[in-house]
Design an enzyme around this catalytic site. Structure first.
Site, PDB file in Angstrom:
ATOM      1  N   GLY A   1       0.782  -1.222   0.000  1.00  0.00           N
ATOM      2  CA  GLY A   1       0.000   0.000   0.000  1.00  0.00           C
ATOM      3  C   GLY A   1       0.817   1.276   0.000  1.00  0.00           C
ATOM      4  O   GLY A   1       0.325   2.324   0.406  1.00  0.00           O
ATOM      5  N   SER A   2       2.054   1.208  -0.508  1.00  0.00           N
ATOM      6  CA  SER A   2       2.839   2.448  -0.516  1.00  0.00           C
ATOM      7  C   SER A   2       2.262   3.462  -1.497  1.00  0.00           C
ATOM      8  O   SER A   2       2.346   4.673  -1.267  1.00  0.00           O
ATOM      9  CB  SER A   2       4.311   2.163  -0.817  1.00  0.00           C
TER      10      SER A   2
ATOM     11  N   ASN B   1      -5.125   2.777 -13.137  1.00  0.00           N
ATOM     12  CA  ASN B   1      -4.152   1.837 -12.577  1.00  0.00           C
ATOM     13  C   ASN B   1      -2.760   2.419 -12.744  1.00  0.00           C
ATOM     14  O   ASN B   1      -2.513   3.211 -13.658  1.00  0.00           O
ATOM     15  CB  ASN B   1      -4.241   0.500 -13.331  1.00  0.00           C
TER      16      ASN B   1
ATOM     17  N   HIS C   1       1.214   1.064 -13.245  1.00  0.00           N
ATOM     18  CA  HIS C   1       1.976  -0.144 -13.592  1.00  0.00           C
ATOM     19  C   HIS C   1       3.459   0.209 -13.625  1.00  0.00           C
ATOM     20  O   HIS C   1       3.833   1.250 -14.176  1.00  0.00           O
ATOM     21  CB  HIS C   1       1.527  -0.682 -14.956  1.00  0.00           C
TER      22      HIS C   1
ATOM     23  N   ASP D   1      -3.674  -4.161 -18.062  1.00  0.00           N
ATOM     24  CA  ASP D   1      -2.598  -3.238 -18.475  1.00  0.00           C
ATOM     25  C   ASP D   1      -2.710  -2.736 -19.918  1.00  0.00           C
ATOM     26  O   ASP D   1      -1.707  -2.351 -20.520  1.00  0.00           O
ATOM     27  CB  ASP D   1      -1.220  -3.914 -18.298  1.00  0.00           C
TER      28      ASP D   1
ATOM     29  N   GLU E   1       6.473   6.159  -9.256  1.00  0.00           N
ATOM     30  CA  GLU E   1       5.027   5.904  -9.129  1.00  0.00           C
ATOM     31  C   GLU E   1       4.419   6.811  -8.061  1.00  0.00           C
ATOM     32  O   GLU E   1       3.316   7.349  -8.232  1.00  0.00           O
ATOM     33  CB  GLU E   1       4.767   4.447  -8.743  1.00  0.00           C
TER      34      GLU E   1
END
Ligand code: GRF
Length: 233
Positions: free
Chosen positions: A13-14, A104, A106, A147, A176
């Site tokens: 969960g970072s 999302n 990735h 993706d 990210e």
């Protein structure tokens, strides 16, 4: 514009934490809220982080991971869904109902090194095996395939000769944490949208203070060197 966000996560969960920290730091506190965290794993760091913050947290059972997910999301008034290391397939009932409102992150430059089975260190192992010099992070809208949805934002990360999957994962993850909240915020505010033609309109702001990494700037020999070739970085 406001947005009630659900974050779906399977792991530590970072990225959830980065999203929470980003919205905490905004002046406009009313704009966007993480209203739900859901995980397919009861013992995930994401669930712990949510409970610490007093955010409703749901451990999804088999029904809730499939068609039952719609009811949970509707029950919490969710307008926007952020997948943050969520390893399960998201049911089509959800991707259709939240089309253009589900995103999302990735850890590679899609469409390379994505798809079913490409998660965690496997992504970075594949990057290193391919011998590419640049990897990165991608934020994209989610559709019915892993993706493959339309790309909102990408950021490059150099691959160094001494990289292991772990060191590369750490370097990509740091990106990210910057890129995902910016992109999510832009979608939440309607600055980035998905058109009926499947094309993305608009773009998130580039991260502040990253002049060297400004992709809109004309590259110079020194900026390219700094970005990708500097042996001392
Ligand atoms: C991230 O690398 C994300 O891109 C991938 O899974 C990882 C999740 O990390 N999908 P965390 O759970 O957010 O720490």
């Amino acid at each position: 514009m406001t947005a009630r966000i659900a974050v779906l996560a399977s792991g530590g969960g970072s990225n959830l934490q980065a999203i929470l920290d980003y919205f905490d730091a905004l002046d406009d506190v009313s704009a966007t809220t993480v209203a739900l965290v859901a995980s397919d794993r009861a013992a995930s760091g994401a669930i712990d982080r949510a409970r610490t913050r007093g955010i409703p947290a749901v451990s999804l059972d088999a029904t809730q991971r499939t068609g039952g997910m719609v009811g949970i999301l509707e029950g919490h008034g969710i307008e926007l869904i952020a997948l943050a290391g969520y390893l399960r397939f998201v049911p089509v009932e959800v991707t259709r109902q939240w089309r253009g409102r589900i995103v999302n992150v990735h850890p590679s430059l899609l469409p390379s090194f994505g798809g079913a089975g490409m998660y965690g260190l496997r992504v970075h192992q594949a990057v290193l095996a391919a011998g590419v010099r640049v990897s990165g992070a991608t934020v994209h809208f989610v559709d019915e395939e892993y993706d493959r949805g339309p790309i909102i934002a990408q950021w490059p990360v150099p691959v160094t000769p001494s990289d292991t999957p772990g060191t590369l994962a750490d370097r990509v993850l740091a990106v990210e944490h910057v890129l995902y909240p910016l992109a999510l915020h832009a979608v939440a505010e309607g600055r980035v949208t998905l058109g009926d033609d499947g094309r993305v309109r608009g773009a998130p702001e580039p991260p502040a203070g990253c002049a060297t990494y400004s992709l809109s700037a004309t590259p110079t020999a020194s900026s390219v060197h700094e970005l990708f070739l500097n042996p001392n970085r």
